[in-house]
Write an enzyme that holds these catalytic residues in place. Sequence first.
Site, PDB file in Angstrom:
ATOM      1  N   MET A  30       0.855  -1.195   0.000  1.00 54.99           N
ATOM      2  CA  MET A  30       0.000   0.000   0.000  1.00 54.99           C
ATOM      3  C   MET A  30       0.891   1.245   0.000  1.00 54.99           C
ATOM      4  O   MET A  30       0.469   2.329   0.426  1.00 54.99           O
ATOM      5  CB  MET A  30      -0.934  -0.010   1.209  1.00 54.99           C
ATOM      6  CG  MET A  30      -1.915  -1.192   1.146  1.00 54.99           C
ATOM      7  SD  MET A  30      -3.454  -0.903   2.022  1.00 54.99           S
ATOM      8  CE  MET A  30      -2.869  -0.703   3.679  1.00 54.99           C
ATOM      9  N   ALA A  32       4.084   3.947   0.819  1.00 61.51           N
ATOM     10  CA  ALA A  32       4.815   4.450   1.991  1.00 61.51           C
ATOM     11  C   ALA A  32       5.889   3.413   2.362  1.00 61.51           C
ATOM     12  O   ALA A  32       5.946   2.921   3.492  1.00 61.51           O
ATOM     13  CB  ALA A  32       3.879   4.751   3.153  1.00 61.51           C
ATOM     14  N   LEU A  33       6.694   3.109   1.379  1.00 65.20           N
ATOM     15  CA  LEU A  33       7.611   1.969   1.487  1.00 65.20           C
ATOM     16  C   LEU A  33       8.742   2.214   2.479  1.00 65.20           C
ATOM     17  O   LEU A  33       9.173   3.343   2.691  1.00 65.20           O
ATOM     18  CB  LEU A  33       8.206   1.670   0.099  1.00 65.20           C
ATOM     19  CG  LEU A  33       7.190   1.361  -0.998  1.00 65.20           C
ATOM     20  CD1 LEU A  33       7.907   1.067  -2.307  1.00 65.20           C
ATOM     21  CD2 LEU A  33       6.293   0.189  -0.609  1.00 65.20           C
ATOM     22  N   HIS A  37       9.565  -3.466   3.132  1.00 62.41           N
ATOM     23  CA  HIS A  37       9.074  -3.725   1.772  1.00 62.41           C
ATOM     24  C   HIS A  37      10.251  -4.060   0.847  1.00 62.41           C
ATOM     25  O   HIS A  37      10.147  -4.953   0.002  1.00 62.41           O
ATOM     26  CB  HIS A  37       8.370  -2.485   1.200  1.00 62.41           C
ATOM     27  CG  HIS A  37       7.107  -2.109   1.912  1.00 62.41           C
ATOM     28  ND1 HIS A  37       6.978  -0.960   2.648  1.00 62.41           N
ATOM     29  CD2 HIS A  37       5.910  -2.738   1.980  1.00 62.41           C
ATOM     30  CE1 HIS A  37       5.751  -0.881   3.144  1.00 62.41           C
ATOM     31  NE2 HIS A  37       5.085  -1.949   2.764  1.00 62.41           N
ATOM     32  N   GLY A 151       5.042  -9.737   4.258  1.00 58.85           N
ATOM     33  CA  GLY A 151       5.842  -9.637   5.483  1.00 58.85           C
ATOM     34  C   GLY A 151       5.155 -10.307   6.659  1.00 58.85           C
ATOM     35  O   GLY A 151       3.926 -10.222   6.811  1.00 58.85           O
ATOM     36  N   GLU A 152       5.963 -10.947   7.511  1.00 62.81           N
ATOM     37  CA  GLU A 152       5.397 -11.674   8.665  1.00 62.81           C
ATOM     38  C   GLU A 152       4.931 -10.752   9.792  1.00 62.81           C
ATOM     39  O   GLU A 152       4.382 -11.233  10.777  1.00 62.81           O
ATOM     40  CB  GLU A 152       6.415 -12.690   9.194  1.00 62.81           C
ATOM     41  CG  GLU A 152       6.496 -13.908   8.288  1.00 62.81           C
ATOM     42  CD  GLU A 152       7.472 -14.962   8.780  1.00 62.81           C
ATOM     43  OE1 GLU A 152       8.482 -14.590   9.426  1.00 62.81           O
ATOM     44  OE2 GLU A 152       7.217 -16.144   8.501  1.00 62.81           O
ATOM     45  N   GLN A 157      -2.518 -11.973   8.365  1.00 61.65           N
ATOM     46  CA  GLN A 157      -2.826 -11.717   6.945  1.00 61.65           C
ATOM     47  C   GLN A 157      -2.285 -12.845   6.064  1.00 61.65           C
ATOM     48  O   GLN A 157      -2.935 -13.275   5.104  1.00 61.65           O
ATOM     49  CB  GLN A 157      -2.227 -10.371   6.523  1.00 61.65           C
ATOM     50  CG  GLN A 157      -2.371 -10.077   5.045  1.00 61.65           C
ATOM     51  CD  GLN A 157      -2.006  -8.645   4.692  1.00 61.65           C
ATOM     52  OE1 GLN A 157      -2.853  -7.770   4.730  1.00 61.65           O
ATOM     53  NE2 GLN A 157      -0.752  -8.406   4.338  1.00 61.65           N
ATOM     54  N   SER A 189       6.989  -0.356   9.812  1.00 67.06           N
ATOM     55  CA  SER A 189       5.598  -0.271   9.346  1.00 67.06           C
ATOM     56  C   SER A 189       5.400   1.103   8.727  1.00 67.06           C
ATOM     57  O   SER A 189       5.978   2.092   9.214  1.00 67.06           O
ATOM     58  CB  SER A 189       4.659  -0.421  10.548  1.00 67.06           C
ATOM     59  OG  SER A 189       3.371   0.048  10.224  1.00 67.06           O
ATOM     60  N   ARG A 191       2.895   2.815   9.092  1.00 70.10           N
ATOM     61  CA  ARG A 191       2.229   3.633  10.106  1.00 70.10           C
ATOM     62  C   ARG A 191       3.206   4.294  11.075  1.00 70.10           C
ATOM     63  O   ARG A 191       2.829   5.228  11.783  1.00 70.10           O
ATOM     64  CB  ARG A 191       1.246   2.787  10.921  1.00 70.10           C
ATOM     65  CG  ARG A 191       0.041   2.350  10.133  1.00 70.10           C
ATOM     66  CD  ARG A 191      -0.825   1.422  10.965  1.00 70.10           C
ATOM     67  NE  ARG A 191      -1.681   0.625  10.116  1.00 70.10           N
ATOM     68  CZ  ARG A 191      -2.877   1.006   9.684  1.00 70.10           C
ATOM     69  NH1 ARG A 191      -3.370   2.150  10.059  1.00 70.10           N
ATOM     70  NH2 ARG A 191      -3.579   0.234   8.884  1.00 70.10           N
TER      71      ARG A 191
HETATM   72  O1  PAF Z   1      -0.118  -5.692   3.741  1.00 70.92           O
HETATM   73  C1  PAF Z   1      -0.538  -4.771   3.008  1.00 70.92           C
HETATM   74  O2  PAF Z   1       0.146  -3.766   2.770  1.00 70.92           O
HETATM   75  C2  PAF Z   1      -1.933  -4.881   2.401  1.00 70.92           C
HETATM   76  O3  PAF Z   1      -2.819  -5.489   3.273  1.00 70.92           O
HETATM   77  C3  PAF Z   1      -1.918  -5.589   1.030  1.00 70.92           C
HETATM   78  C4  PAF Z   1      -1.508  -7.035   1.160  1.00 70.92           C
HETATM   79  C5  PAF Z   1      -0.997  -4.856   0.070  1.00 70.92           C
HETATM   80  C6  PAF Z   1      -3.337  -5.560   0.433  1.00 70.92           C
HETATM   81  O4  PAF Z   1      -3.788  -4.260   0.247  1.00 70.92           O
END
Ligand code: PAF
Length: 285
Positions: A30, A32-33, A37, A151-152, A157, A189, A191
């Site tokens: 999503m 904001a790397l 990532h 990522g773990e 998820q 993260s 966030r």
């Molecule tokens: O983990 C995330 O960043 C999101 O949940 C994902 C897997 C890209 C789906 O939008």
Amino acid sequence: MLIIRTIAELDSYVDSLKANNRSIGLVPTMGALHAGHLSLVQRAVADNDDVIVSLFVNPVQFNNPDDLATYPRKEEDDFRMLAEAGVVAVFAPSVEEIFPDGPENTDRKQFDLGSVAEVMEGAMRPGHFQGVAYIVDRLFRLCRPKRAYFGEKDFQQIAVISRMVETEHLDVEIIPCPIKRADDGLALSSRNALLTPEQRSIAPEIHKALADSVAYSRDHSVRATHDSVVERLDAIPGLKVEYFEIVDARTLLPVEEWEESPRIQGCITVYCGKVRLIDNISYRP
Ligand code: PAF
């Protein structure tokens, strides 16, 4: 670096790779790397002929409109980081491209995600995992990857997406990648960018409490270990545990005894001010 904005462009790009029998690795993000990532990207580059990174803040996985509005967006920085990492193709569609009728007017398929989607994040964020499953399924069908990297830090998820892959009979290998941490232990993260300097200074306590609890767990019960983490974190002004569950790493159901499962994980969500941080640790790898 190829920046793909539309599904039509993506489709012809993927067709050209497939025509040449290239294996595709997908890194869904999503944006904001951060270095977490990039570690997924590096792994994907090593494993596959070609890598597609997707950047899309998926509105239907946010159950809280404020969370969606404040989610960090840094597209130009993301493109620069990915180009430096040697990524050849980025899929960065607009919300309109993915949801032409608007996210709320789109009739979304509901997935059978099983009980792994009902606990923890699933219980706290109604609809979240259906939203994740929706976008990941679409990305898989559009990008047609051989492997996809997650990522773990988002431990649950991965379990939910693996379940979706199974029930949808998708031919994609899910590759879980280890959590990347800052030097002080805080799990990286997107966030974290929302934390004030003061919040950033207390946030590493989450990982410290989890890490110390692994040693503690060797001569204490599951219940005592659980309570020691919650009491320690809740005693820090500015932190509030939303949930901490010690679970079977496969079913994600709570365990009461350490002997109950060969793989046990502690999964936590903590509010640091208004910022919701998640982390996890393995008690029995
Ligand atoms: O983990 C995330 O960043 C999101 O949940 C994902 C897997 C890209 C789906 O939008």
